[in-house]
Write an enzyme that holds these catalytic residues in place. Structure first.
Site, mmCIF file in Angstrom:
data_model
loop_
_atom_site.group_PDB
_atom_site.id
_atom_site.type_symbol
_atom_site.label_atom_id
_atom_site.label_comp_id
_atom_site.label_asym_id
_atom_site.label_seq_id
_atom_site.Cartn_x
_atom_site.Cartn_y
_atom_site.Cartn_z
ATOM 1 N N SER A 177 0.841 -1.177 0.000
ATOM 2 C CA SER A 177 0.000 0.000 0.000
ATOM 3 C C SER A 177 0.891 1.246 0.000
ATOM 4 O O SER A 177 1.792 1.350 -0.816
ATOM 5 C CB SER A 177 -0.948 -0.040 1.194
ATOM 6 O OG SER A 177 -2.126 0.644 0.923
ATOM 7 N N ASP A 428 -8.398 -5.673 -6.088
ATOM 8 C CA ASP A 428 -8.060 -4.538 -5.228
ATOM 9 C C ASP A 428 -8.347 -3.230 -5.949
ATOM 10 O O ASP A 428 -7.780 -2.981 -7.016
ATOM 11 C CB ASP A 428 -6.583 -4.618 -4.851
ATOM 12 C CG ASP A 428 -6.133 -3.469 -3.964
ATOM 13 O OD1 ASP A 428 -6.999 -2.788 -3.380
ATOM 14 O OD2 ASP A 428 -4.906 -3.253 -3.847
ATOM 15 N N HIS A 453 -6.333 -6.598 -1.558
ATOM 16 C CA HIS A 453 -5.261 -5.661 -1.211
ATOM 17 C C HIS A 453 -4.044 -6.389 -0.642
ATOM 18 O O HIS A 453 -4.126 -7.049 0.377
ATOM 19 C CB HIS A 453 -5.795 -4.640 -0.207
ATOM 20 C CG HIS A 453 -4.978 -3.387 -0.106
ATOM 21 N ND1 HIS A 453 -4.563 -2.683 -1.209
ATOM 22 C CD2 HIS A 453 -4.500 -2.701 0.966
ATOM 23 C CE1 HIS A 453 -3.881 -1.620 -0.819
ATOM 24 N NE2 HIS A 453 -3.824 -1.612 0.489
#
Length: 491
Positions: A177, A428, A453
């Site tokens: 991320s 995602d 994710h």
């Protein structure tokens, strides 16, 4: 590894927009209660250490310092022919990320690796000004990705000098991320310090208008559409039903009762309610994992499929549609059946620092989001940089520089760099801002068909789909090549 740790990017609800303009809420941002308690079954053994960092790496007059926390695990490390896997900490408590990045622990023995988890400045215990760190924009002025990368570089130099055998070993940056963005940028800015980087679910192109602002919500919608033929249509219709009922006192009472809310709704709370519901659908898209896990509450495997079991018919009465929405929300907030009511102030997790990320979203990390209600299942929302900038100024006394990250890191013009893996799960929503095609032979994209994710950074699980198993094999293959090339070049 608990699902709680993986909403690394959420949204910054500046104002009352119901479709959630970016707040990459801090992933840490999400507000749970206290800092997370790892599942004892997956708790990791590591040493907790601190390193004195300069508050400002790029000036010479400011002599202030602070202590950066980092974690070290060296069970499988070999001083001869080993490596160092360096987690580039993101917006939250580093212990959380350490306990929930099982991939690094799984491959440590194979790569003869020391594991280092470095906490990002202004998060967890690494607060440059202690309790005053978030006091105002003057104290927050040193919260930038550039300063964080310099922290990482200085920490690695410190480790090489103080740990016998660490000097002369290849270092690989790993992150997911925002941490994945940092891992990629770390390799770009400090290629002499890290030999390569694994940037998982890293939306480096979500910035500065490099991708359409509606791409994120389109992917969220597609996740729901693929999980049930009328699922996204039911959600799209629900917004008008909420508006219709919220126009009267009796309607507000009906909404409160049908959705089993913990506190009575008022007309002023309707934007909050809508934002809470919309954020729930977004979060489900990010944690749509193939096995049961524990987020706020226990979640089933493939939770969106479970949600869509209740959203099969958008043409039912308003009351029945809202009852179905309640059942769908309960999959996320009350799958165990133990909650007496739903709390619209509850969202994701609390171990991440919402204040720090809020400031970053108002300075460097400007990510445009929009919806049109046609290509997505959300209410129309236009991206308005001027309003966003004014909201930031009202909150922090600063205005964003939306083009700065492109200037700093190159935007899409990164072909001169090397040895970066960009992995993205096709489920995602952040993959819309990620690198999903090979740029060169050494800037490679790995797309995970059944991945949400940064699923690839999670620990191995018996229910992992073949796509994530293959992605991890490819990632390790690239890392082994980087390590081999490193040792070949120093002989």
């Amino acid at each position: 590894m608990g699902c709680r740790a993986l909403l690394l990017l959420s949204f910054l609800l500046l104002g009352a927009a119901t479709t959630i303009p970016p707040r990459l809420k801090t992933l840490g941002s999400p507000h749970l209660s206290a800092s997370p308690t790892p599942d004892p079954a997956v708790a990791r053994k590591y040493s907790v250490l601190y390193f004195e960092q300069k508050v400002d790496h790029f000036g010479f007059a400011d002599m202030r310092t602070f202590k950066q926390r980092y974690l070290v695990a060296d069970k499988h490390w070999q001083r001869n022919g080993g490596s160092i896997l360096f987690y580039t900490g993101n917006e939250g408590d580093i212990v959380w990320f350490c306990n929930n990045t099982g991939f690094m622990w799984d491959v440590a023995e194979e790569l003869k690796a020391m594991l280092v988890f470095a906490e990002h400045r202004y998060y967890g215990e690494s607060l440059p000004f202690g309790q005053d760190s978030f006091k105002d924009s003057q104290h927050l002025n040193f919260l930038t990705s550039e300063q964080a990368l310099a922290d990482f570089a200085e920490l690695i130099r410190h480790l090489e000098k103080t740990i016998p055998g660490a000097q002369g070993q290849p270092v690989i940056a790993i992150g997911g991320s925002y941490g994945g963005m940092l891992a990629a940028w770390f390799r770009m800015k400090y290629p002499h310090i890290v030999v390569g980087a694994l940037a998982a679910s890293a939306p480096i192109w979500q910035l500065d208008g490099m991708v359409p602002c509606g791409e994120f919500m389109k992917i969220v919608t597609n996740d729901f559409r693929k999980s049930g033929p009328y699922c996204s249509e039911s959600i799209r219709k629900s917004w008008n039903v909420i508006d219709k009922l919220s126009g009267s006192g009796s309607g507000l009472q009906s909404l409160t009762n049908i959705l089993h809310l913990c506190s009575p709704l008022t007309s002023e709370k309707i934007p909050t309610l809508k934002g809470w519901i919309a954020e729930t659908w977004v979060n489900l898209a990010m944690v749509n994992y193939p096995y049961a896990c524990n987020f706020l509450q226990p979640l089933p495997a493939w939770p969106i499929k479970e949600v869509c079991q209740y959203l099969k018919n958008p043409n039912v009465s308003d009351t029945v549609l809202l009852q179905n929405i309640f059942q769908a929300l309960s999959v996320y907030y009350n799958y165990s059946g133990q909650a007496a009511c739903l709390n619209i102030s509850q969202t994701t997790t609390s171990s991440l620092g919402s204040m720090g990320w809020s400031f970053q979203a108002c300075t460097e990390m400007v990510m445009p989001f929009c919806t049109n209600g046609i290509d997505d299942m959300f209410e129309p929302f236009l991206w308005d940089l001027e309003k966003y900038s004014n909201d930031c100024f009202n909150q922090w006394g600063v205005k964003p520089r939306p083009h700065w990250m492109t200037t700093m890191y190159g935007g899409k013009n990164i072909s001169s760099h090397s040895n970066i893996i960009f992995s993205n799960g096709e489920l995602d929503p952040w993959s819309g801002g990620g690198v999903t095609r090979d740029i060169t032979d050494t800037l490679v994209a790995i797309n995970i068909h059944d991945g949400a994710h940064h699923l690839d950074l999670r620990a191995h699980n018996a229910f992992d789909p073949s796509s994530v198993l293959l992605s991890r094999l490819l990632e390790v293959k690239h890392m082994k090549k980087w390590i081999l090339d490193f040792y070949s070049n120093i002989q």
